[in-house]
Motif scaffolding. Structure first.
Motif, mmCIF file in Angstrom:
data_model
loop_
_atom_site.group_PDB
_atom_site.id
_atom_site.type_symbol
_atom_site.label_atom_id
_atom_site.label_comp_id
_atom_site.label_asym_id
_atom_site.label_seq_id
_atom_site.Cartn_x
_atom_site.Cartn_y
_atom_site.Cartn_z
ATOM 1 N N SER A 36 63.527 111.256 -18.856
ATOM 2 C CA SER A 36 62.569 111.275 -19.965
ATOM 3 C C SER A 36 62.729 110.025 -20.832
ATOM 4 O O SER A 36 61.737 109.468 -21.314
ATOM 5 C CB SER A 36 62.760 112.545 -20.804
ATOM 6 O OG SER A 36 62.544 113.698 -20.001
ATOM 7 N N SER A 37 63.975 109.574 -20.997
ATOM 8 C CA SER A 37 64.222 108.355 -21.787
ATOM 9 C C SER A 37 63.596 107.135 -21.127
ATOM 10 O O SER A 37 63.029 106.269 -21.795
ATOM 11 C CB SER A 37 65.726 108.107 -21.944
ATOM 12 O OG SER A 37 66.330 109.193 -22.582
ATOM 13 N N LYS A 40 59.817 107.294 -21.541
ATOM 14 C CA LYS A 40 59.516 106.980 -22.945
ATOM 15 C C LYS A 40 59.568 105.463 -23.181
ATOM 16 O O LYS A 40 58.682 104.889 -23.819
ATOM 17 C CB LYS A 40 60.535 107.698 -23.845
ATOM 18 C CG LYS A 40 60.236 107.592 -25.317
ATOM 19 C CD LYS A 40 61.328 108.267 -26.114
ATOM 20 C CE LYS A 40 62.528 107.330 -26.250
ATOM 21 N NZ LYS A 40 63.531 107.849 -27.207
ATOM 22 N N THR A 41 60.591 104.825 -22.635
ATOM 23 C CA THR A 41 60.733 103.367 -22.799
ATOM 24 C C THR A 41 59.580 102.623 -22.118
ATOM 25 O O THR A 41 59.019 101.694 -22.682
ATOM 26 C CB THR A 41 62.077 102.886 -22.206
ATOM 27 O OG1 THR A 41 63.134 103.615 -22.832
ATOM 28 C CG2 THR A 41 62.294 101.402 -22.423
ATOM 29 N N ARG A 45 56.500 104.787 -26.151
ATOM 30 C CA ARG A 45 56.131 105.854 -27.068
ATOM 31 C C ARG A 45 57.387 106.628 -27.439
ATOM 32 O O ARG A 45 58.108 107.069 -26.561
ATOM 33 C CB ARG A 45 55.142 106.840 -26.421
ATOM 34 C CG ARG A 45 53.881 106.224 -25.885
ATOM 35 C CD ARG A 45 52.938 105.872 -27.011
ATOM 36 N NE ARG A 45 51.594 105.593 -26.544
ATOM 37 C CZ ARG A 45 51.214 104.513 -25.853
ATOM 38 N NH1 ARG A 45 52.096 103.627 -25.463
ATOM 39 N NH2 ARG A 45 49.950 104.344 -25.532
ATOM 40 N N LYS A 46 57.612 106.784 -28.727
ATOM 41 C CA LYS A 46 58.830 107.473 -29.165
ATOM 42 C C LYS A 46 58.653 108.993 -29.138
ATOM 43 O O LYS A 46 59.573 109.723 -28.830
ATOM 44 C CB LYS A 46 59.207 107.027 -30.577
ATOM 45 C CG LYS A 46 59.640 105.572 -30.621
ATOM 46 C CD LYS A 46 61.047 105.454 -31.140
ATOM 47 C CE LYS A 46 61.788 104.239 -30.654
ATOM 48 N NZ LYS A 46 61.036 103.006 -30.554
ATOM 49 N N LYS A 47 57.461 109.440 -29.439
ATOM 50 C CA LYS A 47 57.307 110.876 -29.666
ATOM 51 C C LYS A 47 56.780 111.669 -28.477
ATOM 52 O O LYS A 47 56.830 112.878 -28.481
ATOM 53 C CB LYS A 47 56.340 111.104 -30.840
ATOM 54 C CG LYS A 47 56.929 110.705 -32.162
ATOM 55 C CD LYS A 47 56.007 111.116 -33.299
ATOM 56 C CE LYS A 47 56.441 110.454 -34.589
ATOM 57 N NZ LYS A 47 55.317 110.145 -35.444
ATOM 58 N N MET A 48 56.250 110.944 -27.466
ATOM 59 C CA MET A 48 55.538 111.658 -26.417
ATOM 60 C C MET A 48 56.432 112.452 -25.462
ATOM 61 O O MET A 48 56.010 113.414 -24.876
ATOM 62 C CB MET A 48 54.711 110.675 -25.598
ATOM 63 C CG MET A 48 53.647 109.998 -26.388
ATOM 64 S SD MET A 48 52.335 111.138 -26.777
ATOM 65 C CE MET A 48 51.221 110.839 -25.443
ATOM 66 N N VAL A 49 57.651 112.005 -25.267
ATOM 67 C CA VAL A 49 58.515 112.670 -24.300
ATOM 68 C C VAL A 49 59.690 113.291 -25.028
ATOM 69 O O VAL A 49 60.319 112.646 -25.850
ATOM 70 C CB VAL A 49 59.071 111.658 -23.263
ATOM 71 C CG1 VAL A 49 59.733 112.379 -22.118
ATOM 72 C CG2 VAL A 49 57.968 110.755 -22.771
ATOM 73 N N ARG A 50 59.954 114.526 -24.705
ATOM 74 C CA ARG A 50 61.115 115.147 -25.324
ATOM 75 C C ARG A 50 62.374 114.704 -24.589
ATOM 76 O O ARG A 50 62.502 114.838 -23.391
ATOM 77 C CB ARG A 50 60.982 116.670 -25.262
ATOM 78 C CG ARG A 50 59.799 117.157 -26.068
ATOM 79 C CD ARG A 50 60.005 118.554 -26.535
ATOM 80 N NE ARG A 50 60.338 119.438 -25.438
ATOM 81 C CZ ARG A 50 60.859 120.641 -25.618
ATOM 82 N NH1 ARG A 50 61.114 121.069 -26.834
ATOM 83 N NH2 ARG A 50 61.106 121.413 -24.595
ATOM 84 N N VAL A 51 63.292 114.176 -25.365
ATOM 85 C CA VAL A 51 64.558 113.713 -24.779
ATOM 86 C C VAL A 51 65.656 114.601 -25.320
ATOM 87 O O VAL A 51 65.712 114.888 -26.509
ATOM 88 C CB VAL A 51 64.823 112.244 -25.149
ATOM 89 C CG1 VAL A 51 66.185 111.813 -24.671
ATOM 90 C CG2 VAL A 51 63.757 111.357 -24.546
ATOM 91 N N ASP A 74 57.260 113.428 -14.851
ATOM 92 C CA ASP A 74 58.637 113.670 -15.323
ATOM 93 C C ASP A 74 59.103 115.040 -14.824
ATOM 94 O O ASP A 74 58.555 116.064 -15.214
ATOM 95 C CB ASP A 74 58.636 113.643 -16.865
ATOM 96 C CG ASP A 74 60.036 113.686 -17.461
ATOM 97 O OD1 ASP A 74 61.021 113.521 -16.717
ATOM 98 O OD2 ASP A 74 60.137 113.888 -18.692
#
Ligand code: GTP
Ligand code: MG
Length: 196
Positions: A36-37, A40-41, A45-51, A74
């Motif tokens: 997920s990280s 996201k990278t 997008r910081k908020k779109m994927v739950r890490v 994912d």
């Protein structure tokens, strides 16, 4: 490959919700490896994927529609020992259902933690991709946790052990963003022919 738009679909907790209307790249690897990280990278997008602060946070298959043309997928991680066996089995079945039914899968991105030995799950994926001659990219995650020398050495070992072309094994750090552009370029090639 330049990402200009991202659309987040409802997490698919059952095969009926899988999105197979566009070509896709899937991100696989054991729980907590950094799938997920990485996504996201790549998407910036910081908020779109739950890490997860604790592993096992991705509990369904997430489809991110990129540039309205393809999906980044994912997966939940395999081998999260702390989850109850019934739940682990549910994820396993969901992942199997995905691979048994997916159409237009352009590439599997297998993530391996640079500090760890290959797990049976990792080996299974590698063998599966090789048997079906499936395009594979191996990303070695968390390279910021080891020295540059160690990272380079480990990459050579993995390339040899997995029989990979050198360009299909990329060092990555979600913390520093290292490797991001190389990964986007590699994935971009998978979508280059016959883009729809
Ligand atoms: N230092 C460092 N930490 C990372 C990196 N990538 C991920 N992490 C951390 O590792 C933990 C797990 O990351 P996730 O991206 O949730 O892992 P995942 O593979 O999606 O996990 P599941 O959803 O359980 O399968 C989080 O605490 C991240 O912040 C990296 O490159 N460097
Ligand atoms: Mg995850």
């Amino acid at each position: 490959m330049k990402i200009t738009s991202v659309e987040f679909h409802m997490p698919a907790s059952k095969p009926e919700l899988f999105c197979f209307d566009l070509p896709q790249v899937v991100f696989a690897g054991r729980s907590n490896v950094g799938k997920s990280s990485l996504i996201k990278t790549l998407m910036n997008r910081k908020k779109m994927v739950r890490v997860g602060r604790t592993p096992g946070v991705t509990r369904a298959i997430n489809f991110f529609k990129i540039n309205e043309r393809y999906y980044f997928v994912d997966l939940p991680g395999y081998g999260y020992a702390k989850a109850p066996p019934a739940e682990q089995n549910k994820w396993k079945k969901l992942i199997e259902a995905y691979f048994n039914t997916v159409v237009n899968l352009r590439k599997i991105v297998l993530l391996l933690d640079i500090r760890r030995e290959l797990t049976p799950g990792d080996k299974m994926f590698l063998e599966w991709a090789r048997n079906f001659e499936f395009p594979l990219l191996v990303v070695l995650t968390k390279m910021d946790k080891v020295s540059k020398n160690e990272a380079v050495k480990r990459r050579s070992e993995i390339i040899k052990a997995c029989g990979l072309p050198a360009e299909d094994c990329i060092l990555f750090s979600a913390l520093k963003g290292t490797g991001k552009e190389d990964i986007l370029m590699n994935i971009g090639h998978a979508f280059a022919n016959n883009e729809n």
